[in-house]
Motif scaffolding. Structure first.
Motif, PDB file in Angstrom:
ATOM      1  N   THR A  80      -4.657  16.099  -7.637  1.00 19.03           N
ATOM      2  CA  THR A  80      -4.701  15.879  -9.074  1.00 19.03           C
ATOM      3  C   THR A  80      -5.351  14.535  -9.398  1.00 19.03           C
ATOM      4  N   VAL A  81      -4.971  13.501  -8.669  1.00 18.46           N
ATOM      5  CA  VAL A  81      -5.537  12.170  -8.891  1.00 18.46           C
ATOM      6  C   VAL A  81      -7.021  12.162  -8.530  1.00 18.46           C
ATOM      7  N   GLU A  82      -7.382  12.802  -7.433  1.00 15.03           N
ATOM      8  CA  GLU A  82      -8.798  12.869  -7.046  1.00 15.03           C
ATOM      9  C   GLU A  82      -9.625  13.586  -8.106  1.00 15.03           C
ATOM     10  N   PRO A 114      -4.629   5.521  -2.529  1.00 13.02           N
ATOM     11  CA  PRO A 114      -4.289   5.214  -1.135  1.00 13.02           C
ATOM     12  C   PRO A 114      -2.778   5.154  -0.890  1.00 13.02           C
ATOM     13  N   VAL A 115      -2.016   4.800  -1.901  1.00 17.97           N
ATOM     14  CA  VAL A 115      -0.560   4.752  -1.746  1.00 17.97           C
ATOM     15  C   VAL A 115      -0.012   6.171  -1.605  1.00 17.97           C
ATOM     16  N   LYS A 117      -1.720   8.642  -0.411  1.00 15.75           N
ATOM     17  CA  LYS A 117      -2.215   9.139   0.883  1.00 15.75           C
ATOM     18  C   LYS A 117      -1.490   8.519   2.073  1.00 15.75           C
ATOM     19  N   ASN A 118      -1.006   7.309   1.923  1.00 15.68           N
ATOM     20  CA  ASN A 118      -0.380   6.615   3.054  1.00 15.68           C
ATOM     21  C   ASN A 118       1.143   6.556   2.918  1.00 15.68           C
ATOM     22  N   GLU A 119       1.629   5.659   2.090  1.00 15.43           N
ATOM     23  CA  GLU A 119       3.077   5.438   2.011  1.00 15.43           C
ATOM     24  C   GLU A 119       3.845   6.658   1.513  1.00 15.43           C
ATOM     25  N   TYR A 120       3.357   7.275   0.422  1.00 14.02           N
ATOM     26  CA  TYR A 120       4.103   8.421  -0.097  1.00 14.02           C
ATOM     27  C   TYR A 120       4.003   9.638   0.831  1.00 14.02           C
ATOM     28  N   THR A 121       2.889   9.789   1.528  1.00 15.52           N
ATOM     29  CA  THR A 121       2.791  10.876   2.506  1.00 15.52           C
ATOM     30  C   THR A 121       3.781  10.642   3.646  1.00 15.52           C
ATOM     31  N   ALA A 122       3.857   9.410   4.120  1.00 12.44           N
ATOM     32  CA  ALA A 122       4.829   9.082   5.181  1.00 12.44           C
ATOM     33  C   ALA A 122       6.255   9.284   4.677  1.00 12.44           C
ATOM     34  N   LYS A 145       7.026  -3.700  -3.502  1.00 14.73           N
ATOM     35  CA  LYS A 145       6.624  -5.094  -3.280  1.00 14.73           C
ATOM     36  C   LYS A 145       5.106  -5.255  -3.194  1.00 14.73           C
ATOM     37  N   ASP A 146       4.453  -4.387  -2.430  1.00 14.73           N
ATOM     38  CA  ASP A 146       3.038  -4.567  -2.137  1.00 14.73           C
ATOM     39  C   ASP A 146       2.091  -3.967  -3.169  1.00 14.73           C
ATOM     40  N   HIS A 147       2.520  -2.952  -3.896  1.00 14.21           N
ATOM     41  CA  HIS A 147       1.590  -2.235  -4.759  1.00 14.21           C
ATOM     42  C   HIS A 147       1.951  -2.255  -6.247  1.00 14.21           C
ATOM     43  N   MET A 148       3.227  -2.192  -6.566  1.00 15.96           N
ATOM     44  CA  MET A 148       3.623  -2.038  -7.960  1.00 15.96           C
ATOM     45  C   MET A 148       3.191  -3.185  -8.877  1.00 15.96           C
ATOM     46  N   PRO A 149       3.253  -4.447  -8.449  1.00 18.48           N
ATOM     47  CA  PRO A 149       2.829  -5.503  -9.385  1.00 18.48           C
ATOM     48  C   PRO A 149       1.388  -5.318  -9.878  1.00 18.48           C
ATOM     49  N   GLU A 150       0.476  -5.042  -8.984  1.00 15.71           N
ATOM     50  CA  GLU A 150      -0.935  -4.870  -9.379  1.00 15.71           C
ATOM     51  C   GLU A 150      -1.130  -3.572 -10.160  1.00 15.71           C
ATOM     52  N   ILE A 151      -0.464  -2.511  -9.741  1.00 16.71           N
ATOM     53  CA  ILE A 151      -0.606  -1.231 -10.445  1.00 16.71           C
ATOM     54  C   ILE A 151      -0.043  -1.339 -11.855  1.00 16.71           C
ATOM     55  N   ASP A 152       1.110  -1.973 -12.008  1.00 11.71           N
ATOM     56  CA  ASP A 152       1.676  -2.173 -13.346  1.00 11.71           C
ATOM     57  C   ASP A 152       0.729  -2.987 -14.222  1.00 11.71           C
ATOM     58  N   LYS A 153       0.118  -4.008 -13.647  1.00 15.46           N
ATOM     59  CA  LYS A 153      -0.813  -4.869 -14.383  1.00 15.46           C
ATOM     60  C   LYS A 153      -2.014  -4.054 -14.871  1.00 15.46           C
ATOM     61  N   VAL A 154      -2.607  -3.271 -13.989  1.00 14.19           N
ATOM     62  CA  VAL A 154      -3.778  -2.476 -14.363  1.00 14.19           C
ATOM     63  C   VAL A 154      -3.384  -1.377 -15.346  1.00 14.19           C
ATOM     64  N   PHE A 155      -2.227  -0.786 -15.147  1.00 15.66           N
ATOM     65  CA  PHE A 155      -1.748   0.244 -16.076  1.00 15.66           C
ATOM     66  C   PHE A 155      -1.623  -0.349 -17.479  1.00 15.66           C
ATOM     67  N   ASP A 156      -1.044  -1.548 -17.588  1.00 20.06           N
ATOM     68  CA  ASP A 156      -0.906  -2.217 -18.883  1.00 20.06           C
ATOM     69  C   ASP A 156      -2.274  -2.521 -19.497  1.00 20.06           C
TER      70      ASP A 156
END
Length: 177
Positions: A80-82, A114-115, A117-122, A145-156
């Motif tokens: 869906t994202v792709e 990528p999240v 494909k990697n973390e959520y798939t695992a 910790k590693d992804h949400m701060p930047e994703i939240d920023k871009v989402f905003d």
């Protein structure tokens, strides 16, 4: 000769139609509204959803799982994202505001993909194989910790640019406020 002219005319028409900018409503739908596809991205929401994909109830035979439900759910999310990313990339825009909004939306989808494909798939594999709670929690914490701060920023940023775009083009949008 008439057939050749007709073919040239039709080809030119198709070319110009394909290169036209989308309507503001269509553009807004693909670039801003499609972000709803990832509204459940946060670990506490998507992680819980993946856990629920694997729940079986002893007294309900139809709840018996095949062992890959969470993984299939992530695969569907990736597809869906792709698709959304492909659709956004194909948009032709000339307006500077639309270009900025398009680029920011692409950035958002490129950060979450990528999240998934990697973390959520695992994580989904751990859910399907009844992995340990500690392993699953570590993955969710890593995403947070590693992804949400930047994703939240871009989402905003997409949200703010989308609001400005909607106002500029007089789009009737309910922002849920």
């Amino acid at each position: 000769m008439k057939h050749l002219l007709f073919i040239i005319f039709m080809s030119a028409s198709l070319f110009f139609t394909a290169c036209q900018s989308p309507s503001p409503e269509n553009f807004f739908g693909k670039v801003v509204l499609n972000t709803n596809l990832i509204a459940d991205f946060a670990p506490e929401r998507f992680g819980k959803r993946l856990e629920q994909e694997t729940v079986e109830f002893a007294d309900i035979p139809s709840s018996k799982k095949s062992g890959d439900e969470a993984q299939k759910s992530v695969e569907i999310k990736i597809q869906t994202v792709e698709k959304a990313l492909k659709d956004i990339n194909e948009l032709h825009v000339s307006d500077e505001d639309a270009k900025a909004l398009k680029e920011k939306s692409i950035s958002l989808f490129e950060k979450v993909l990528p999240v998934y494909k990697n973390e959520y798939t695992a994580y989904a594999k751990l859910c399907d194989t009844k992995g340990s709670a500690e392993e699953k929690q570590k993955l969710l914490e890593k995403i947070q910790k590693d992804h949400m701060p930047e994703i939240d920023k871009v989402f905003d940023e997409v949200y703010a640019l989308g609001k400005a775009y909607a106002e500029k083009h007089n789009l009737n949008v309910n922002w849920g406020n």
